[in-house]
Design a protein around this motif. Structure first.
Motif, PDB file in Angstrom:
ATOM      1  N   SER A  28      93.828 134.698  51.494  1.00 16.39           N
ATOM      2  CA  SER A  28      93.682 133.630  50.695  1.00 16.39           C
ATOM      3  C   SER A  28      94.486 133.627  49.449  1.00 16.39           C
ATOM      4  CB  SER A  28      92.223 133.381  50.444  1.00 16.39           C
ATOM      5  OG  SER A  28      91.780 134.591  49.346  1.00 16.39           O
ATOM      6  N   GLU A  29      94.504 132.654  48.793  1.00 19.28           N
ATOM      7  CA  GLU A  29      95.287 132.446  47.484  1.00 19.28           C
ATOM      8  C   GLU A  29      94.437 133.401  46.604  1.00 19.28           C
ATOM      9  OE1 GLU A  29      96.782 128.210  47.117  1.00 19.28           O
ATOM     10  OE2 GLU A  29      94.748 128.461  47.298  1.00 19.28           O
ATOM     11  N   THR A  33      98.902 139.133  51.676  1.00 17.80           N
ATOM     12  CA  THR A  33      98.378 138.684  52.422  1.00 17.80           C
ATOM     13  C   THR A  33      99.037 137.472  53.546  1.00 17.80           C
ATOM     14  OG1 THR A  33      98.006 136.719  50.782  1.00 17.80           O
ATOM     15  CG2 THR A  33      96.249 138.392  50.931  1.00 17.80           C
ATOM     16  N   THR A  34     100.512 137.802  53.617  1.00 20.30           N
ATOM     17  CA  THR A  34     101.310 136.985  54.310  1.00 20.30           C
ATOM     18  C   THR A  34     100.800 137.026  55.909  1.00 20.30           C
ATOM     19  OG1 THR A  34     102.737 138.907  55.004  1.00 20.30           O
ATOM     20  CG2 THR A  34     103.303 137.519  52.901  1.00 20.30           C
ATOM     21  N   PHE A  52     108.388 134.238  48.764  1.00 18.01           N
ATOM     22  CA  PHE A  52     107.043 134.435  48.566  1.00 18.01           C
ATOM     23  C   PHE A  52     106.355 135.448  47.788  1.00 18.01           C
ATOM     24  CE2 PHE A  52     103.024 135.860  50.399  1.00 18.01           C
ATOM     25  CZ  PHE A  52     102.238 134.777  50.288  1.00 18.01           C
ATOM     26  N   GLU A  85     104.273 135.318  44.431  1.00 17.84           N
ATOM     27  CA  GLU A  85     102.970 135.741  44.449  1.00 17.84           C
ATOM     28  C   GLU A  85     102.898 137.173  43.508  1.00 17.84           C
ATOM     29  OE1 GLU A  85      99.873 134.534  45.575  1.00 17.84           O
ATOM     30  OE2 GLU A  85     101.425 132.941  45.935  1.00 17.84           O
ATOM     31  N   ARG A 127     106.299 126.932  45.968  1.00 19.50           N
ATOM     32  CA  ARG A 127     105.125 127.316  46.594  1.00 19.50           C
ATOM     33  C   ARG A 127     104.720 126.539  47.767  1.00 19.50           C
ATOM     34  NH1 ARG A 127     102.510 131.250  43.620  1.00 19.50           N
ATOM     35  NH2 ARG A 127     103.386 131.612  41.655  1.00 19.50           N
ATOM     36  N   ALA A 147     104.368 127.918  51.790  1.00 19.59           N
ATOM     37  CA  ALA A 147     102.730 127.576  51.811  1.00 19.59           C
ATOM     38  C   ALA A 147     102.277 128.345  52.954  1.00 19.59           C
ATOM     39  CB  ALA A 147     102.154 126.239  51.615  1.00 19.59           C
ATOM     40  N   ILE A 149     101.145 132.058  52.935  1.00 17.12           N
ATOM     41  CA  ILE A 149      99.758 132.439  52.470  1.00 17.12           C
ATOM     42  C   ILE A 149      98.737 132.659  53.577  1.00 17.12           C
ATOM     43  CG2 ILE A 149      97.858 131.437  51.109  1.00 17.12           C
ATOM     44  CD1 ILE A 149     100.025 130.001  49.405  1.00 17.12           C
ATOM     45  N   HIS A 150      98.838 131.468  54.473  1.00 13.14           N
ATOM     46  CA  HIS A 150      97.651 131.561  55.740  1.00 13.14           C
ATOM     47  C   HIS A 150      98.473 130.741  56.543  1.00 13.14           C
ATOM     48  CE1 HIS A 150      94.129 131.229  57.632  1.00 13.14           C
ATOM     49  NE2 HIS A 150      93.822 132.440  57.231  1.00 13.14           N
TER      50      HIS A 150
END
Length: 172
Positions: free
Chosen positions: A18-19, A30-31, A43, A47, A137, A141, A144-145
């Motif tokens: 998650s963020e 968390t990539t 990224f 982050e 971002r 995106a 991130i997930h």
């Protein structure tokens, strides 16, 4: 007879993808993609998971503080907030160029030629940097997930908490 069990050290479970804010959280990467994605360095930078990214995050925090400071200081020069004559004296000492650089209170300051109303170079610069940050971002995106992949995923990202906070703080 039962033997008391020894206390075992319990390992924390891995964080959910998650963020997060790296200065607040110590979670790992968390990539959700493979490491051969060309956007991965960008990224990780955004982050704050690289040394340069940590510097960038510190820089953005300082920009936020500068924005708040110029807003608060600029309010000292507004006559509607000052019943005494100090606002006029301070405003005359600051002048049009000073106002154009720092505060943006006067719509007739040195930036009037831009036709965008009362603004300052500091405000324009900060909004520009955070707009680029927001777009980058958005571009990364899906790293991130996986739920942020594709057009539908990017729309979901636009309505995520941190994206809405970034948007609300960037849009003047």
């Amino acid at each position: 007879m039962t033997v008391p069990q020894q206390h075992q050290k319990v390992e924390p479970s891995p964080p959910l993808p998650s963020e997060h804010t790296p200065l607040v959280s110590s979670s790992t990467n968390t990539t959700s993609t493979t490491t051969n994605d060309a956007r991965l360095p960008l990224f990780l930078f955004l982050e704050a998971q690289t040394p340069a990214g940590l510097h960038y995050e510190t820089f953005t925090i300082l920009l936020i503080l500068l924005s708040v400071l110029t807003f608060l200081t600029g309010s000292l020069f507004l006559p509607q907030y000052n019943t005494n004559n100090s606002a006029n004296i301070a405003s005359s000492k600051c002048g049009s160029i000073c106002d154009a650089i720092w505060f943006g209170n006067d719509p007739n300051n040195a930036l009037r030629g831009l036709g965008i109303g009362a603004t300052s170079l500091v405000e324009i610069g900060i909004v520009g940097i955070f707009t680029i940050d927001y777009l980058l971002r958005f571009y990364t995106a899906d790293l991130i997930h996986v739920r942020y992949r594709g057009i539908k995923g990017r729309i979901k990202f636009l309505f995520s908490f941190f994206s809405l906070v970034d948007l609300a703080s960037t849009v003047p």
